[in-house]
Design a protein around this motif. Structure first.
Motif, PDB file in Angstrom:
ATOM      1  N   SER A 118      10.244  52.282 -38.357  1.00  0.00           N
ATOM      2  CA  SER A 118      10.553  53.622 -38.860  1.00  0.00           C
ATOM      3  C   SER A 118      11.277  53.526 -40.194  1.00  0.00           C
ATOM      4  N   PRO A 120      13.402  56.104 -42.972  1.00  0.00           N
ATOM      5  CA  PRO A 120      13.993  57.454 -43.047  1.00  0.00           C
ATOM      6  C   PRO A 120      13.402  58.299 -44.169  1.00  0.00           C
ATOM      7  N   TRP A 124      13.815  63.417 -40.787  1.00  0.00           N
ATOM      8  CA  TRP A 124      13.253  62.462 -39.816  1.00  0.00           C
ATOM      9  C   TRP A 124      13.974  62.470 -38.470  1.00  0.00           C
ATOM     10  N   THR A 125      15.146  63.106 -38.400  1.00  0.00           N
ATOM     11  CA  THR A 125      15.881  63.179 -37.127  1.00  0.00           C
ATOM     12  C   THR A 125      15.644  64.489 -36.374  1.00  0.00           C
ATOM     13  N   VAL A 129       9.859  65.019 -34.553  1.00  0.00           N
ATOM     14  CA  VAL A 129       9.514  63.903 -35.434  1.00  0.00           C
ATOM     15  C   VAL A 129       9.693  62.622 -34.638  1.00  0.00           C
ATOM     16  N   THR A 131       7.724  58.447 -33.590  1.00  0.00           N
ATOM     17  CA  THR A 131       6.820  57.376 -34.012  1.00  0.00           C
ATOM     18  C   THR A 131       5.460  57.548 -33.343  1.00  0.00           C
ATOM     19  N   SER A 224       8.904  64.954 -46.410  1.00  0.00           N
ATOM     20  CA  SER A 224       9.992  65.598 -45.678  1.00  0.00           C
ATOM     21  C   SER A 224       9.412  66.354 -44.490  1.00  0.00           C
TER      22      SER A 224
END
Length: 308
Positions: A118, A120, A124-125, A129, A131, A224
């Motif tokens: 991963s 950032p 991404w948090t 979102v 994997t 983003s």
């Protein structure tokens, strides 16, 4: 006794080879099912036309050999949280079903596999979102679709089966984005020549995606994400889930705890350093599979057999 950590292609091959030699084996794995990340598919997947690409015939043979050999003890739903070598023996501290115990072994084979890489980016948090491996695991292991409208992005061949499986499970693939240019493979023709099965697998998924109406867009990266959208190369797309990953990273945790030497691959990935017998710098400690370099299930099985 030999303790093997990980029950994927490498770990199963190691267990089978060691037991055939007459050694007692403890096979420790965090899952309730054999197969690791690669062979954790739902039973229905074993009968479709993807089977040859996943070495399912070899998987079933290994399952039968391991489960049918009285020399192999299986610890499922077990996690090795600490390890050390005391004298000539290894002590693995295992939590199984909430209870800790110490497994003592003369030799240890680490077949700990890999996990999604991963990187950032803004957003991404956020929930939604994740994997590609996480999205794949939900579908394969639990039959759960992570979202109705999904963007799959990143790099590497793994994003192709993820997009295919999500679409077949009912998701709308809003976009499939590969960050690199496909022409980069021209510079690795030698690698392709040595792995014709990988070419066939890639072509298989390309055809599947075309039938599903999903187009791969190259040279595009996630910039983003918000709770309801993702921006790729300046274009904002509405979606429920963004599955983005950048290949795989070897799981080196136990090898590092035990003090095994590492080395750096050509692409900058750190892996466990092993000799021609898959033995690390620590006598009696072996490693096989993705922890020694990302190479796929066929290579993992060969390394596991050598280690075992």
């Amino acid at each position: 006794m030999i303790a093997i950590v990980g029950a994927g292609p490498a770990g199963l091959s190691a267990a089978s080879a060691a037991a055939k030699r007459g050694d007692k084996v403890i096979l420790i794995d965090s899952s309730s099912r054999l197969g690791g990340q690669y062979w954790r598919h739902l039973p229905s997947a074993w009968n479709d036309d993807r089977s040859s690409h996943y070495n399912f015939d070899k998987a079933q043979k290994l399952f039968d050999e391991v489960l049918g050999n009285p020399l192999v003890a299986r610890y499922s739903n077990a996690h090795v949280w600490q390890a050390e070598k005391i004298g000539e023996k290894f002590h693995l501290y295992v939590v199984k079903d909430g209870v800790e115990e110490v497994v003592v072994a003369e030799k240890v084979i680490l077949a700990t596999g890999a996990y999604d890489r991963s990187l950032p980016f803004p957003g991404w948090t956020y929930p939604g979102v994740m994997t590609p491996g996480a999205a794949q695991a939900m579908v394969k292991s639990h039959g759960v679709l992570v979202g109705k409208k999904v963007v799959v992005a990143g790099t590497g061949p793994f994003i192709l089966p993820v997009a295919t499986n999500l679409a077949e499970a009912g998701a709308e693939i809003v976009g499939l984005f590969e960050a690199h240019n496909p022409l980069r493979w021209i510079f690795n023709l030698h690698g392709f020549a040595l792995n014709p099965s990988k070419i066939a697998e890639a072509l298989y998924y390309m055809r599947k995606l075309r039938k599903l109406g999903i187009k791969i867009q190259y040279g595009k990266r996630v910039e983003s994400a918000s709770r309801t959208s993702v921006t790729v190369n300046g274009k904002t797309l509405q979606c429920d889930v963004v599955a983005v990953g950048w290949g795989f990273v070897p799981d080196l945790s136990l090898a590092g705890i035990l003090g095994a030497n590492m080395r750096v691959e050509g692409d900058g990935t750190v892996v466990v350093d092993v000799d021609s017998n898959q033995e690390t710098s620590i006598p009696g400690l072996f490693a096989a599979g993705e922890s020694t370099g990302i190479g796929g299930s066929t290579l993992a099985m060969i390394e596991g057999t050598i280690a075992g």
